[in-house]
Write an enzyme that holds these catalytic residues in place. Structure first.
Site, PDB file in Angstrom:
ATOM      1  N   GLU A 272       0.827  -1.220   0.000  1.00  0.00           N
ATOM      2  CA  GLU A 272       0.000   0.000   0.000  1.00  0.00           C
ATOM      3  C   GLU A 272       0.854   1.260   0.000  1.00  0.00           C
ATOM      4  OE1 GLU A 272      -3.082  -0.131  -0.663  1.00  0.00           O
ATOM      5  OE2 GLU A 272      -3.146  -2.304  -0.511  1.00  0.00           O
ATOM      6  N   HIS A 275       1.978   1.926  -3.501  1.00  0.00           N
ATOM      7  CA  HIS A 275       0.968   2.662  -4.279  1.00  0.00           C
ATOM      8  C   HIS A 275       1.035   4.161  -3.969  1.00  0.00           C
ATOM      9  CE1 HIS A 275      -1.073  -0.644  -6.147  1.00  0.00           C
ATOM     10  NE2 HIS A 275      -1.497  -1.185  -5.021  1.00  0.00           N
TER      11      HIS A 275
END
Length: 473
Positions: A272, A275
């Site tokens: 995450e 990202h």
């Protein structure tokens, strides 16, 4: 038949252009002599076209409420029966009753159930649906005069309707009722917040910015979910926390069981953060709103972004930035854990990235192939029958060129994503440590920590004591 719908234009928000078109229809019904004096005729029918949940039925009721005329409402499927002739008989009865109550409005919802293009059925054209459509065509513009009867119809599939139904004299106007823009969403939220107690810190404009692509029905559902959540938590007012949680639930699904500490949790955290870092360091991407390790739906973790502008027009730079950000999770797994440790967690990202890249090449003309659409409109039609009958005239050479261009875009974006991960390893490690401890990082906290490590980004963020404290822990 409803003698009074009780709904006016004040109850309809976010579709001002459509309301302006229908104010003329209301004037027609209220003062027909004003238009007759200059030789104008009342339009026979108005077709409302738009995605589900945008307020087509509500708008039709508001027209009848404003004009103060009787409102006949029914669905297209109510005409159809297994017995031939019943549907046509119901159409005749409907218009006979409407003429007795003239002036009035007749609203047919989901007209594509009865108004589909003729001649596509198996076994010829003498079926019940086509007989019903033929009767509807005759009533709307046949030998009998239907003065004072205006037909409104709604559909979200106008491309499959019969051309005879759409011609002037039957449906004289087509009014597009699209998804609301950011100002429209704010107006809709005001309508659905009238009977709800909101905390003073709740900003409807911020909520409107966070909900691009939401229809009016989805915004109403959002406020209702927030009210239910506030009641469940024993609060007397709806706060921003309930609204944020409701948006997350609607988009991504219900909150799942939190992961226990371990290798999987660390891998999801790096995924995450990958990202978020790649999105933030790639020009043209929307800013990070939050990064969380709390599972929702099928996702083990989520990175949320807040759109800067209404996403009705998207540039090539923005699309490419989305591809880089989408590949950031896989790039982080490969660089930090090694290729053998890559997981299946990036499956959804890869599917999304491939779809964006293919659309850039085939629909938007954003590749070396050239600025032309490479897909037949019938092939990408929403109608199954048209898609089956459509012939793809693309040559093998062109198909190879498309695949090569899509592959080139994704490979280029993946190299950029891996470069971002390699160049910001210290920042990523620190961000992962904080994320594992807190489980959710806000956008400001994320950008503040990244700015302390990244020279490229440090000038864009104002530091604060809370962020320094997070870094120094």
């Amino acid at each position: 038949m409803e003698p009074n719908t009780g709904i006016t234009f004040d109850d309809v928000a976010g579709i001002d252009e459509a309301k302006q078109d229908f104010e003329e229809v209301v004037d027609f019904l209220k003062t027909p002599q004003k238009f007759a004096a200059v030789g104008a005729k009342i339009p026979k029918g108005v077709l409302l076209v738009g995605p589900p949940g945008t307020g087509k039925t509500l708008l039709a009721k508001a027209i009848a409420g404003e004009a103060g005329v009787p409102f006949f409402s029914l669905s297209g499927s109510e005409f159809i029966e297994m017995f031939v002739g019943v549907g046509a008989s119901r159409v005749r009865d409907l218009f006979n009753n409407a003429k007795k109550k003239s002036p009035c409005l007749v609203f047919i919802d989901e007209i594509d159930a009865v108004g589909r293009q003729r001649g596509t059925g198996i076994g010829g054209g003498n079926d019940e649906r086509e007989q019903t459509l033929n009767q509807l065509l005759t009533e709307m513009d046949g030998f009998s005069g239907n003065s004072g009867v205006i037909v409104l119809a709604a559909t979200n599939r106008p491309e499959i309707l019969d051309s005879a139904l759409l011609r002037p004299g039957r449906f004289d106007r087509q009014v597009s009722v699209g998804l609301p823009d950011v100002k429209g969403r704010e107006e809709i939220l005001k309508v659905h917040s009238k009977n709800k107690k909101l905390d003073k810190n709740v900003s409807l404009s911020v909520i409107a910015m966070r909900t691009p692509g939401f229809s009016g029905a989805e915004l109403a559902n959002l406020m209702n979910e927030a009210a239910i959540l506030a009641g469940r938590r024993g609060k007397d007012k709806i706060t921003l926390k309930e609204i944020d949680d409701s948006i997350d639930r609607i988009i991504a699904g219900m909150e799942g069981t939190q992961m226990t500490d371990g290798k999987n949790k660390m891998l999801v955290a790096y995924h995450e953060i990958g990202h978020a870092v790649c999105a933030t360091l790639t020009q043209g991407h929307d800013p990070v709103q939050k990064v969380t390790l709390i599972p929702r739906g099928q996702a083990r973790g989520l990175t949320w972004f807040k759109p800067n502008e209404d996403p009705s027009l998207t540039s090539k730079q923005q699309l490419f930035a989305r591809i880089v950000a989408g590949l950031g999770g896989r790039a982080a797994e490969e660089i930090i854990f090694g290729e053998p440790e890559m997981t299946t967690g990036a499956a959804g990202d890869l599917q999304q990235v491939t779809q964006i890249a293919r659309q850039m090449v085939t629909r938007f003309g954003m590749s070396e192939i050239g600025p032309w659409s490479l897909i037949d409109p019938a092939v990408q039609s929403s109608d199954v029958v048209l898609r089956m009958l459509a012939r793809n005239s693309m040559s093998e050479k062109l198909a190879e060129d498309i695949d090569r261009s899509v592959k080139h875009i994704i490979e280029k974006a993946y190299e950029i994503a891996k470069t971002h991960i390699k160049n910001n390893r210290d920042a990523i490690d620190r961000l992962v440590d904080v994320l594992l401890e807190k489980e959710t990082l806000t956008g400001d906290e994320f950008r503040g920590i990244l700015a302390m490590f990244s020279d490229k980004f440090s000038g864009n963020v104002q530091q604060n004591d809370n962020v320094r404290e997070l870094v120094n822990v």
